[in-house]
Design an enzyme around this catalytic site. Structure first.
Site, short mmCIF file in Angstrom:
data_model
loop_
_atom_site.label_atom_id
_atom_site.label_comp_id
_atom_site.label_asym_id
_atom_site.label_seq_id
_atom_site.Cartn_x
_atom_site.Cartn_y
_atom_site.Cartn_z
N GLU A 56 0.87 -1.16 0.00
CA GLU A 56 0.00 0.00 0.00
C GLU A 56 0.92 1.22 0.00
O GLU A 56 1.79 1.33 0.87
CB GLU A 56 -0.87 -0.01 1.27
N ARG B 79 4.63 -12.54 9.94
CA ARG B 79 5.40 -11.36 9.55
C ARG B 79 6.73 -11.32 10.29
O ARG B 79 6.88 -11.90 11.36
CB ARG B 79 4.60 -10.08 9.72
N LYS C 121 4.32 0.85 9.54
CA LYS C 121 4.53 2.10 8.80
C LYS C 121 4.00 3.29 9.58
O LYS C 121 4.55 4.38 9.51
CB LYS C 121 3.83 2.01 7.44
P1 ATP Z 1 2.77 -2.30 8.16
O1 ATP Z 1 1.81 -3.07 9.04
O2 ATP Z 1 4.18 -2.43 8.55
O3 ATP Z 1 2.38 -0.91 7.95
P2 ATP Z 1 1.48 -3.40 5.92
O4 ATP Z 1 1.23 -4.84 6.02
O5 ATP Z 1 0.35 -2.48 6.15
O6 ATP Z 1 2.73 -3.03 6.79
P3 ATP Z 1 1.58 -3.32 3.09
O7 ATP Z 1 2.06 -2.22 2.23
O8 ATP Z 1 0.15 -3.63 3.13
O9 ATP Z 1 2.12 -3.01 4.55
O10 ATP Z 1 2.42 -4.61 2.83
C1 ATP Z 1 2.82 -5.09 1.58
C2 ATP Z 1 3.19 -6.53 1.69
O11 ATP Z 1 4.27 -6.69 2.59
C3 ATP Z 1 2.04 -7.34 2.23
O12 ATP Z 1 1.92 -8.52 1.48
C4 ATP Z 1 2.43 -7.62 3.66
O13 ATP Z 1 1.91 -8.83 4.07
C5 ATP Z 1 3.95 -7.65 3.57
N1 ATP Z 1 4.54 -7.27 4.85
C6 ATP Z 1 4.32 -6.15 5.54
N2 ATP Z 1 4.99 -6.15 6.71
C7 ATP Z 1 5.66 -7.33 6.75
C8 ATP Z 1 6.52 -7.96 7.71
N3 ATP Z 1 6.85 -7.37 8.85
N4 ATP Z 1 7.01 -9.18 7.41
C9 ATP Z 1 6.70 -9.77 6.26
N5 ATP Z 1 5.91 -9.25 5.32
C10 ATP Z 1 5.38 -8.04 5.56
MG MG Z 2 -1.48 -3.05 4.89
#
Ligand code: ATP
Ligand code: MG
Length: 569
Positions: free
Chosen positions: A43, A268, A278
């Site tokens: 995102e 994760r 984020k």
């Molecule tokens: P955050 O919770 O850190 O803001 P998010 O999951 O909202 O991260 P996205 O941009 O939606 O961030 O994530 C893009 C991809 O990266 C998704 O497929 C998500 O599952 C993966 N991802 C995000 N954080 C992690 C993590 N800590 N470990 C592994 N994969 C991750």
């Molecule tokens: Mg997300």
């Protein structure tokens, strides 16, 4: 949460991880005609972090491994928080990590028209309705896992009325928050996500791509799975929190009668002494705790890059942590271990003095400079040698001298002889102090027969120290980083506190040191080992006028120690 152990890591090495096992089984049974097609779906609401790096390596790496494809898809369904700046940074980071999405750069917003049609289809099937309740009312009426929710008074609107209202929502007739489109599933489902979830909301906001074309936006849950379906993704790899959303995604796919990808969840990545969300990283940037998204203390990909991490080290790290089905926390020392392993192989060794103490070699001729040969990397002969100037006045590290040393101190002390790396044996004869009794200078003699640091007669010196010739020493600003958080789990916040409260006040120390003169031309991002001190990377803002180094890591490998200890047990 369980902490990672060497044992599980070893098990992972022994065969394909559980995701690859599923994929191999799917290939064997020809589930998707043998195709493997993954995607990385960020995102664009912030910069990518090391957790995303893990996901990038997994998705692109899996596609590579099975001769498949991996898309880069921006899940841009939330116009309020998304920006083009983030899109650009994400692309740069994925590319820098060494992955290529070819022509397959997609945006959920490209599918807005299609998603709208999908919503209309659900309405026509009597599977979605316009609800007039506010977000708060919807939330209170949802019930709890043990108590069924209350059905919305709008739940039994006719298909025609729903279609008209949805159309009017689209044309901008209603203000934000006045109506939503909800899936009509089951208000008593034990899975809260199935209790008539909101799938479209009104938001009169400009979108970074579709601008003002839309004033209704699909919810993430209504866009993500369908986007995977539209792109004919075979394996939708995502993090564990989406496991409970899977029945909802399956429901949409079934009701819409569209292609069904296989969702697979993994844990994760969490790191000790690090926050990863984020939202929190944005908070650190906005409240000035760090200098920006690419501050070398940040766990962002651009921060790690600025710190001196290489793509290879992050890929190796990602491989080493493997994929787990249960939440766990990885020791940040493992990440540091990976960059040390990589830089050990490729970084040129140089000498740098961080905390200088002047030494005058009284029996060395004045005004003379000689060039001595130094090895660039003892791990790799092909990296050759370089010439370093030596003269009467040099700098050594303050810590390498003690006037009254304890027994175990073998470095320089009055009367004691040490080796200057690649140069000569020296012996301390005099300690010069200022009025306050602080040591300002040492006088030493050298043994001309020990050139190159070789013992002339078999006599042994117990210590080798680094140095810099004073007349040609190059000044450099050196940024010494330590962990950004003092607490191992900064996310686990005590009541009434904020994670910001755990910030290490000494996470950055800026000093002026001296380095070898030829580093004048060192390019930003180039990496060096300062002998005995650690790995350092030239900062992107470094210039001829002002040379700046970031300390990537010290040489002390606590992870290697942990491994040794555990194996020894
Ligand atoms: P955050 O919770 O850190 O803001 P998010 O999951 O909202 O991260 P996205 O941009 O939606 O961030 O994530 C893009 C991809 O990266 C998704 O497929 C998500 O599952 C993966 N991802 C995000 N954080 C992690 C993590 N800590 N470990 C592994 N994969 C991750
Ligand atoms: Mg997300």
């Amino acid at each position: 949460m369980e902490t990672n152990s060497i044992e599980t890591r070893k098990d992972k090495k022994s065969g394909p991880n559980f995701i690859h096992q599923i994929i191999e089984e799917d290939i064997r049974t020809n589930k998707y005609g043998g195709r493997v097609h993954t995607r990385f779906p960020p995102e664009p609401n912030g910069y990518l972090h090391i957790g995303h790096a893990k996901s990038i390596c997994l998705n692109f790496g899996t596609a590579e491994k099975y001769n498949g494809l991996c898309n880069l898809r921006f899940d841009d369904t939330n116009p309020a928080k998304e920006e083009t700046e983030y899109v650009e940074s994400i692309k740069e980071d994925v590319r820098w990590l060494g992955f290529d999405w070819g022509e397959r750069e997609y945006y959920a917003s490209d599918y807005f028209e299609r998603l709208y049609e999908y919503a209309v289809k659900l309405i026509k099937k009597g599977k979605a309705y316009i609800c007039d309740m506010s977000a708060e009312e919807i939330s209170t009426n949802r019930g709890t896992p043990s108590k069924p929710g209350i059905e919305s008074p709008s739940r039994n609107r006719s298909v025609d009325e729903n279609l008209t209202l949805f159309e009017q929502m689209r044309t901008g007739k209603f203000p934000d928050g006045s109506k939503v489109l909800r899936a009509k599933i089951d208000m008593a489902s034990p899975n809260m996500h199935l209790r008539d979830p909101v799938i479209y909301r009104i938001l009169h906001a400009e979108h970074h791509r579709t601008e003002n074309k839309w004033c209704i936006y699909p919810m993430y849950d209504f866009a993500h799975g369908q986007s995977d379906s539209i792109e004919r993704i075979t394996h939708s790899i995502c993090t564990l929190e989406f496991e409970v959303h899977r029945p909802l995604y399956d429901w949409f796919i079934r009701e819409l009668e569209i292609y069904a990808p296989q969702q697979i969840e993994f844990a994760r990545l969490n790191l000790t002494y690090t926050v990863m969300s984020k939202r929190k990283l944005l908070d650190l940037v906005q409240n000035g705790s760090v200098k920006g998204w690419d501050d070398p203390r940040m766990p962002t990909i651009c921060g790690l890059r600025r710190r001196g991490y290489t793509p290879e080290s992050l890929r190796a790290f990602s491989e080493k942590v493997g994929v787990a089905k249960r939440e766990n926390v990885i020791d940040v020392a493992l990440l540091e271990h990976c960059i040390r392993e990589d830089l050990n192989k490729r970084a040129i060794r140089v000498m740098g003095v961080l905390n200088p103490l002047k030494v005058i070699i009284t029996n060395y001729p004045e005004g003379v400079t000689e060039n001595l040969t130094a090895i660039n990397n003892p791990e790799d002969e092909s990296m050759g040698t370089r010439q370093i100037p030596f003269s009467r006045d040099i700098y050594i590290e303050k810590e390498d001298f003690m006037e009254n040393p304890p027994k175990q101190f073998f470095r320089l002390s009055p009367g004691n002889e040490v080796r200057l790396r690649y140069a000569y044996f020296i012996k301390c004869t005099d300690v010069v102090k200022n009025q306050n009794g602080e040591i300002i200078e040492l006088h030493c003699t050298y043994d001309p027969a020990s050139k190159g640091g070789k013992s002339p007669d078999g006599r042994v010196v117990k210590s080798t120290i680094h140095w810099i010739s004073a007349h040609s020493a190059l000044k450099a600003e050196i940024l010494l980083y330590d962990r950004l958080f003092l607490k191992e789990a900064p996310d686990e916040v005590e009541e009434g506190k904020n994670f910001i409260g755990y910030i290490n006040p000494d996470s950055l120390k800026i000093i002026t040191g001296f380095v070898e003169p030829w580093l004048h031309d060192a390019k930003p991002e180039s990496k060096y080992q300062f002998e005995r001190l650690g790995y350092f990377c030239v900062d992107k803002d470094s210039s001829h006028e002002k040379l700046i180094f970031n300390r990537t890591v010290t040489l002390k490998d606590t992870w290697a120690k942990i491994i040794k200890k555990r194996i020894g047990k």
